[in-house]
Motif scaffolding. Structure first.
Motif, PDB file in Angstrom:
ATOM      1  N   ASN A 223       1.376  -1.047  -0.201  1.00 19.15           N
ATOM      2  CA  ASN A 223       0.043  -0.398   0.432  1.00 19.15           C
ATOM      3  C   ASN A 223       0.827   1.165  -0.054  1.00 19.15           C
ATOM      4  N   GLY A 224       1.931   1.268   0.107  1.00 12.26           N
ATOM      5  CA  GLY A 224       2.993   2.272   0.024  1.00 12.26           C
ATOM      6  C   GLY A 224       3.476   2.619   0.735  1.00 12.26           C
ATOM      7  N   GLU A 225       3.460   1.411   2.285  1.00 11.36           N
ATOM      8  CA  GLU A 225       3.335   2.704   3.402  1.00 11.36           C
ATOM      9  C   GLU A 225       4.609   1.303   4.422  1.00 11.36           C
ATOM     10  N   HIS A 226       5.414   2.658   4.390  1.00 13.92           N
ATOM     11  CA  HIS A 226       7.148   2.163   5.198  1.00 13.92           C
ATOM     12  C   HIS A 226       6.917   1.729   6.805  1.00 13.92           C
ATOM     13  N   LEU A 227       7.478   1.193   6.933  1.00 12.13           N
ATOM     14  CA  LEU A 227       7.094   0.269   8.592  1.00 12.13           C
ATOM     15  C   LEU A 227       8.434   0.086   9.005  1.00 12.13           C
ATOM     16  N   ALA A 228       9.228   0.771   9.955  1.00 15.78           N
ATOM     17  CA  ALA A 228      10.666   0.276  10.306  1.00 15.78           C
ATOM     18  C   ALA A 228      10.274  -1.469  11.162  1.00 15.78           C
ATOM     19  N   VAL A 229      11.858  -1.834  11.572  1.00 15.96           N
ATOM     20  CA  VAL A 229      11.657  -3.102  12.159  1.00 15.96           C
ATOM     21  C   VAL A 229      12.827  -2.497  13.315  1.00 15.96           C
ATOM     22  N   SER A 230      12.248  -2.750  14.232  1.00 18.29           N
ATOM     23  CA  SER A 230      12.997  -2.995  15.577  1.00 18.29           C
ATOM     24  C   SER A 230      14.405  -3.256  15.807  1.00 18.29           C
ATOM     25  N   ARG A 231      15.666  -2.937  16.349  1.00 17.20           N
ATOM     26  CA  ARG A 231      16.773  -3.485  15.867  1.00 17.20           C
ATOM     27  C   ARG A 231      16.752  -4.705  17.088  1.00 17.20           C
ATOM     28  N   ARG A 232      15.852  -5.608  18.268  1.00 16.62           N
ATOM     29  CA  ARG A 232      15.325  -6.734  18.961  1.00 16.62           C
ATOM     30  C   ARG A 232      15.037  -7.390  17.446  1.00 16.62           C
ATOM     31  N   ARG A 233      13.697  -7.008  17.006  1.00 22.24           N
ATOM     32  CA  ARG A 233      12.782  -7.979  16.845  1.00 22.24           C
ATOM     33  C   ARG A 233      13.578  -8.345  15.115  1.00 22.24           C
ATOM     34  N   THR A 234      14.239  -7.418  14.244  1.00 22.31           N
ATOM     35  CA  THR A 234      15.329  -8.159  13.089  1.00 22.31           C
ATOM     36  C   THR A 234      15.688  -9.528  12.757  1.00 22.31           C
ATOM     37  N   SER A 235      16.422 -10.023  14.376  1.00 27.62           N
ATOM     38  CA  SER A 235      16.996 -11.305  13.553  1.00 27.62           C
ATOM     39  C   SER A 235      14.559 -12.130  13.795  1.00 27.62           C
ATOM     40  N   ASP A 236      14.091 -12.624  14.350  1.00 23.41           N
ATOM     41  CA  ASP A 236      12.610 -12.745  14.648  1.00 23.41           C
ATOM     42  C   ASP A 236      12.299 -12.488  12.863  1.00 23.41           C
ATOM     43  N   PHE A 237      12.150 -11.303  12.846  1.00 22.60           N
ATOM     44  CA  PHE A 237      11.256 -10.926  10.970  1.00 22.60           C
ATOM     45  C   PHE A 237      12.256 -12.026   9.782  1.00 22.60           C
ATOM     46  N   PHE A 238      13.386 -12.068   9.663  1.00 21.58           N
ATOM     47  CA  PHE A 238      14.146 -13.243   9.236  1.00 21.58           C
ATOM     48  C   PHE A 238      13.440 -13.889   8.740  1.00 21.58           C
ATOM     49  N   GLU A 239      13.926 -14.190  10.004  1.00 20.67           N
ATOM     50  CA  GLU A 239      13.528 -15.903  10.383  1.00 20.67           C
ATOM     51  C   GLU A 239      12.680 -15.844   9.374  1.00 20.67           C
ATOM     52  N   LYS A 240      11.321 -15.494  10.151  1.00 19.75           N
ATOM     53  CA  LYS A 240       9.890 -15.774   9.750  1.00 19.75           C
ATOM     54  C   LYS A 240       9.410 -15.121   8.652  1.00 19.75           C
ATOM     55  N   ILE A 241       9.835 -14.334   7.675  1.00 19.53           N
ATOM     56  CA  ILE A 241       9.823 -13.973   5.963  1.00 19.53           C
ATOM     57  C   ILE A 241      10.774 -14.494   5.652  1.00 19.53           C
ATOM     58  N   LYS A 242      12.361 -15.657   5.730  1.00 17.25           N
ATOM     59  CA  LYS A 242      12.134 -16.877   4.938  1.00 17.25           C
ATOM     60  C   LYS A 242      11.946 -18.510   4.545  1.00 17.25           C
ATOM     61  N   ALA A 243      10.135 -18.253   6.295  1.00 18.00           N
ATOM     62  CA  ALA A 243       9.930 -19.308   6.607  1.00 18.00           C
ATOM     63  C   ALA A 243       8.979 -19.596   5.769  1.00 18.00           C
ATOM     64  N   TYR A 244       7.879 -18.122   5.530  1.00 18.00           N
ATOM     65  CA  TYR A 244       6.974 -17.319   4.863  1.00 18.00           C
ATOM     66  C   TYR A 244       7.375 -17.677   3.489  1.00 18.00           C
ATOM     67  N   ALA A 245       8.355 -17.092   2.665  1.00 18.92           N
ATOM     68  CA  ALA A 245       8.549 -16.698   0.623  1.00 18.92           C
ATOM     69  C   ALA A 245       8.983 -19.295   1.133  1.00 18.92           C
ATOM     70  N   LEU A 246       9.353 -19.913   1.392  1.00 16.29           N
ATOM     71  CA  LEU A 246       9.133 -21.036   1.327  1.00 16.29           C
ATOM     72  C   LEU A 246       7.841 -21.195   0.936  1.00 16.29           C
ATOM     73  N   LEU A 247       7.156 -20.784   2.187  1.00 16.75           N
ATOM     74  CA  LEU A 247       5.871 -22.004   1.831  1.00 16.75           C
ATOM     75  C   LEU A 247       4.976 -21.458   0.727  1.00 16.75           C
ATOM     76  N   GLN A 248       4.921 -20.242   0.492  1.00 15.95           N
ATOM     77  CA  GLN A 248       4.581 -19.803  -0.745  1.00 15.95           C
ATOM     78  C   GLN A 248       5.169 -20.378  -2.106  1.00 15.95           C
ATOM     79  N   SER A 249       6.336 -20.801  -1.652  1.00 16.59           N
ATOM     80  CA  SER A 249       7.710 -21.366  -3.058  1.00 16.59           C
ATOM     81  C   SER A 249       6.938 -23.145  -2.786  1.00 16.59           C
ATOM     82  N   GLU A 250       6.018 -23.170  -2.114  1.00 14.95           N
ATOM     83  CA  GLU A 250       5.913 -25.191  -2.832  1.00 14.95           C
ATOM     84  C   GLU A 250       4.436 -25.018  -2.405  1.00 14.95           C
ATOM     85  N   LYS A 251       3.622 -24.068  -2.602  1.00 13.84           N
ATOM     86  CA  LYS A 251       2.553 -24.120  -2.987  1.00 13.84           C
ATOM     87  C   LYS A 251       1.706 -24.341  -4.152  1.00 13.84           C
TER      88      LYS A 251
END
Length: 260
Positions: free
Chosen positions: A232-260
């Motif tokens: 929708n064009g919005e920019h959102l910042a990821v806090s430092r302490r949540r960065t690692s969790d974000f990268f793990e979640k988005i990689k897992a989500y991308a993998l899940l989508q590729s398997e569908k």
């Protein structure tokens, strides 16, 4: 029409008595269980009665009328604000009030507001009390495939598809849902409540004030901290302490989508 167990909260004696008689004469569905001169007295009434509706003054000595809202959020009671001032209207809307009546109270507006409250209670009963976050959590745990959220609004509830939620932002004790149709819905619940019930494989807490639906992450960069660009064009910042969790979640989500 449903009976509404009701309390009146106002520090002015004339205002209390006037509203009492207006309700007695014009709203037979209202059962007045008590009258309070302060927020503290109102709390006691809420503890001793099963209340459906609260007529609540805003500007009172001591505690402000809005300070009662957190306790009301723990019940099924809804609010009709009664005040001599109109500058509180936006905050009243954010508190999911049934209505907002200016003093002196107009009889037709009062009757219409009470009718809204009665319809709200009927809807609540029709849903077998399956409202609020505790029930939503049960739905998600017990009913595989549930993909809707029930969000309280001023006149009842909005059913929202989980897939239509782009992100949710915290606003004090409220949560603001940003939908793909550009609509925003403000709900009087904190962000953590929704974090606990949303599908964790799609929704990620990226900041103390943001939950994002990975489906709508268009791109991200980490030049000066991780920043997401949403569809929708919005920019959102990821806090430092949540960065690692974000990268793990988005990689897992991308993998899940590729398997569908």
């Amino acid at each position: 029409m449903a009976t509404l167990n009701t309390i009146i909260v106002d520090d002015e004696e004339f205002a209390r008595s006037s509203l009492y008689f207006l309700l007695q004469e014009n709203c037979p569905e209202v059962n007045i269980c008590g009258i309070a001169k302060s927020v503290n007295e109102a709390r006691a009434l809420l503890q001793n009665h099963d209340i459906d509706l609260v007529f609540l003054d805003i500007a009172m000595p001591g505690e402000h009328g809005f300070s009662l809202i957190p306790q009301l959020q723990e019940t099924n009671a809804r609010v009709i604000f009664t005040t001599a001032y109109d500058q509180y209207a936006l905050k009243a809307i954010k508190a999911n009030a049934i209505d907002y009546l200016l003093k002196p109270i107009d009889i037709e507006e009062l009757v219409a507001a009470v009718e809204k409250a009665a319809k709200y209670k009927q809807l609540n009963q029709a849903l077998n009390q399956s409202v609020g976050l505790k029930n939503l959590e049960t739905d998600f745990k017990e009913q595989k495939g549930v993909n809707k959220l029930t969000l309280p609004s001023g006149q009842g509830y909005r059913l929202v598809d989980v897939d239509d939620v782009i992100h949710i932002e915290a606003d004090s004790n409220y949560s603001v849902f940003h939908l793909k149709n550009q609509e925003k819905i403000t709900v009087s619940k904190v962000l953590k409540d929704y974090e606990e019930i949303l599908p964790e494989e799609r929704f990620v807490r990226i900041h103390k004030s943001s939950i994002v639906n990975l489906k709508y992450v268009k791109e991200y960069n980490n030049k000066n901290g991780v920043v997401l660009l949403l569809e929708n064009g919005e920019h959102l910042a990821v806090s430092r302490r949540r960065t690692s969790d974000f990268f793990e979640k988005i990689k897992a989500y991308a993998l899940l989508q590729s398997e569908k």
